[in-house]
Design a protein around this motif. Structure first.
Motif, PDB file in Angstrom:
ATOM      1  N   GLY A  26       0.781  -1.224   0.000  1.00  0.00           N
ATOM      2  CA  GLY A  26       0.000   0.000   0.000  1.00  0.00           C
ATOM      3  C   GLY A  26       0.813   1.275   0.000  1.00  0.00           C
ATOM      4  O   GLY A  26       0.263   2.374   0.133  1.00  0.00           O
ATOM      5  N   ARG A  27       2.122   1.165  -0.181  1.00  0.00           N
ATOM      6  CA  ARG A  27       2.980   2.348  -0.183  1.00  0.00           C
ATOM      7  C   ARG A  27       2.972   3.017  -1.551  1.00  0.00           C
ATOM      8  O   ARG A  27       2.966   2.340  -2.575  1.00  0.00           O
ATOM      9  CB  ARG A  27       4.421   1.958   0.185  1.00  0.00           C
ATOM     10  CG  ARG A  27       4.537   1.347   1.561  1.00  0.00           C
ATOM     11  CD  ARG A  27       5.939   0.857   1.853  1.00  0.00           C
ATOM     12  NE  ARG A  27       6.324  -0.285   1.032  1.00  0.00           N
ATOM     13  CZ  ARG A  27       7.243  -1.193   1.391  1.00  0.00           C
ATOM     14  NH1 ARG A  27       7.862  -1.072   2.556  1.00  0.00           N
ATOM     15  NH2 ARG A  27       7.536  -2.187   0.592  1.00  0.00           N
ATOM     16  N   LYS A  28       2.976   4.358  -1.560  1.00  0.00           N
ATOM     17  CA  LYS A  28       3.122   5.097  -2.814  1.00  0.00           C
ATOM     18  C   LYS A  28       4.421   4.691  -3.494  1.00  0.00           C
ATOM     19  O   LYS A  28       5.403   4.336  -2.828  1.00  0.00           O
ATOM     20  CB  LYS A  28       3.180   6.604  -2.537  1.00  0.00           C
ATOM     21  CG  LYS A  28       1.850   7.283  -2.402  1.00  0.00           C
ATOM     22  CD  LYS A  28       2.083   8.797  -2.271  1.00  0.00           C
ATOM     23  CE  LYS A  28       0.773   9.535  -2.170  1.00  0.00           C
ATOM     24  NZ  LYS A  28       0.984  10.990  -2.043  1.00  0.00           N
ATOM     25  N   ILE A  29       4.438   4.818  -4.818  1.00  0.00           N
ATOM     26  CA  ILE A  29       5.643   4.483  -5.581  1.00  0.00           C
ATOM     27  C   ILE A  29       6.143   5.712  -6.325  1.00  0.00           C
ATOM     28  O   ILE A  29       5.379   6.412  -6.992  1.00  0.00           O
ATOM     29  CB  ILE A  29       5.363   3.359  -6.587  1.00  0.00           C
ATOM     30  CG1 ILE A  29       5.154   2.038  -5.854  1.00  0.00           C
ATOM     31  CG2 ILE A  29       6.495   3.232  -7.603  1.00  0.00           C
ATOM     32  CD1 ILE A  29       4.708   0.916  -6.739  1.00  0.00           C
ATOM     33  N   LEU A  30       7.438   5.959  -6.185  1.00  0.00           N
ATOM     34  CA  LEU A  30       8.122   6.929  -7.034  1.00  0.00           C
ATOM     35  C   LEU A  30       8.821   6.125  -8.115  1.00  0.00           C
ATOM     36  O   LEU A  30       9.765   5.385  -7.841  1.00  0.00           O
ATOM     37  CB  LEU A  30       9.139   7.741  -6.225  1.00  0.00           C
ATOM     38  CG  LEU A  30      10.102   8.612  -7.045  1.00  0.00           C
ATOM     39  CD1 LEU A  30       9.353   9.614  -7.918  1.00  0.00           C
ATOM     40  CD2 LEU A  30      11.104   9.323  -6.133  1.00  0.00           C
ATOM     41  N   ALA A  65       7.879   3.661  -1.653  1.00  0.00           N
ATOM     42  CA  ALA A  65       8.907   2.826  -2.271  1.00  0.00           C
ATOM     43  C   ALA A  65       9.314   3.459  -3.599  1.00  0.00           C
ATOM     44  O   ALA A  65       8.566   4.241  -4.181  1.00  0.00           O
ATOM     45  CB  ALA A  65       8.381   1.410  -2.506  1.00  0.00           C
ATOM     46  N   VAL A  66      10.502   3.128  -4.055  1.00  0.00           N
ATOM     47  CA  VAL A  66      10.999   3.583  -5.359  1.00  0.00           C
ATOM     48  C   VAL A  66      11.087   2.385  -6.290  1.00  0.00           C
ATOM     49  O   VAL A  66      11.567   1.317  -5.898  1.00  0.00           O
ATOM     50  CB  VAL A  66      12.389   4.242  -5.229  1.00  0.00           C
ATOM     51  CG1 VAL A  66      13.029   4.440  -6.606  1.00  0.00           C
ATOM     52  CG2 VAL A  66      12.292   5.569  -4.494  1.00  0.00           C
ATOM     53  N   VAL A  67      10.603   2.556  -7.514  1.00  0.00           N
ATOM     54  CA  VAL A  67      10.875   1.599  -8.584  1.00  0.00           C
ATOM     55  C   VAL A  67      11.814   2.309  -9.547  1.00  0.00           C
ATOM     56  O   VAL A  67      11.420   3.263 -10.222  1.00  0.00           O
ATOM     57  CB  VAL A  67       9.586   1.152  -9.306  1.00  0.00           C
ATOM     58  CG1 VAL A  67       9.937   0.351 -10.560  1.00  0.00           C
ATOM     59  CG2 VAL A  67       8.712   0.325  -8.379  1.00  0.00           C
ATOM     60  N   TYR A  68      13.069   1.861  -9.556  1.00  0.00           N
ATOM     61  CA  TYR A  68      14.055   2.450 -10.459  1.00  0.00           C
ATOM     62  C   TYR A  68      14.241   1.513 -11.646  1.00  0.00           C
ATOM     63  O   TYR A  68      14.627   0.350 -11.486  1.00  0.00           O
ATOM     64  CB  TYR A  68      15.394   2.670  -9.758  1.00  0.00           C
ATOM     65  CG  TYR A  68      16.496   3.040 -10.735  1.00  0.00           C
ATOM     66  CD1 TYR A  68      16.456   4.259 -11.409  1.00  0.00           C
ATOM     67  CD2 TYR A  68      17.522   2.159 -11.031  1.00  0.00           C
ATOM     68  CE1 TYR A  68      17.424   4.594 -12.343  1.00  0.00           C
ATOM     69  CE2 TYR A  68      18.503   2.482 -11.955  1.00  0.00           C
ATOM     70  CZ  TYR A  68      18.445   3.692 -12.607  1.00  0.00           C
ATOM     71  OH  TYR A  68      19.397   4.022 -13.541  1.00  0.00           O
TER      72      TYR A  68
END
Length: 200
Positions: A26-30, A65-68
């Motif tokens: 449920g965390r936002k993603i950058l 969270a980050v999706v790189y």
């Protein structure tokens, strides 16, 4: 080099940084698309200003969270360099840094793994290195991220298809130059075996 306004417009247009979707917790993603980072046209100062004004305010209140996406990143074209990475990291406000709980690193490749194993702990202090999760295929990303809430560029899926047919690419063990030996994946000599595109 473009003007400051032109650089900000370029960042916006390319959607290098985009808050989009949520992970399975449920965390936002950058979402960050490394290939879209035009190293020659962006200054570190403008990128930091853009992040401070447009991105960080949305990440100060809750865990994220980050999706790189590292697909097709090449040193000469879209890798900003070690000092720039350190500057970006140092510019992250404490509140935002504390809320960052995971970094999903898609399509890392051997050089990226070696680079981070060597420099990661020096560049990223405060435990960020320990939050890093390598993800070799897009399908594996969906184990962590809600599939329908994040948009990936088509070239990311194309790279996954290449990996299906040339699995040695997963580990950077295949030459960048295609050769045909009866359809089998080509592996160069140990001297040229690894891609020299820095962290590609």
């Amino acid at each position: 080099m473009f003007s400051e306004v032109e650089q900000e417009q370029l960042i916006q247009k390319l959607e290098i940084f985009k808050i989009q979707g949520r992970d399975k917790r449920g965390r936002k993603i950058l979402r960050i698309i490394g290939k879209f980072f035009p190293t020659r046209n962006l200054s570190v100062e403008v990128v930091n200003k853009y992040l401070a004004e447009k991105i960080f305010p949305e990440l100060e209140k809750r865990p994220f969270a980050v999706v790189y996406v590292h697909t097709d990143v090449e040193k000469s074209e879209n890798f900003p360099g070690v000092s720039a990475l350190r500057s970006f990291y140092d510019a992250i406000p404490v509140k935002v840094r504390e809320n960052l709980e995971a970094v999903y690193f898609l399509h890392p490749g051997l050089q990226a793994r070696l680079f981070l194993a060597t420099f990661g702990r020096f560049i990223f202090s405060g435990g960020l290195y320990g939050k890093l999760r390598y993800v070799n295929r897009v399908d594996y990303l969906w184990e962590h991220v809600r599939r329908n809430e994040i948009v990936m560029p088509e070239f990311v899926y194309d790279h996954d298809e290449d990996l299906e047919y040339r699995p040695m690419m997963d580990y950077g063990l295949e030459s960048d130059h295609a050769r045909v030996y009866g359809g089998a994946p080509a592996v160069d000599s140990p001297v040229t075996m690894y891609s020299m595109r820095c962290i590609s």
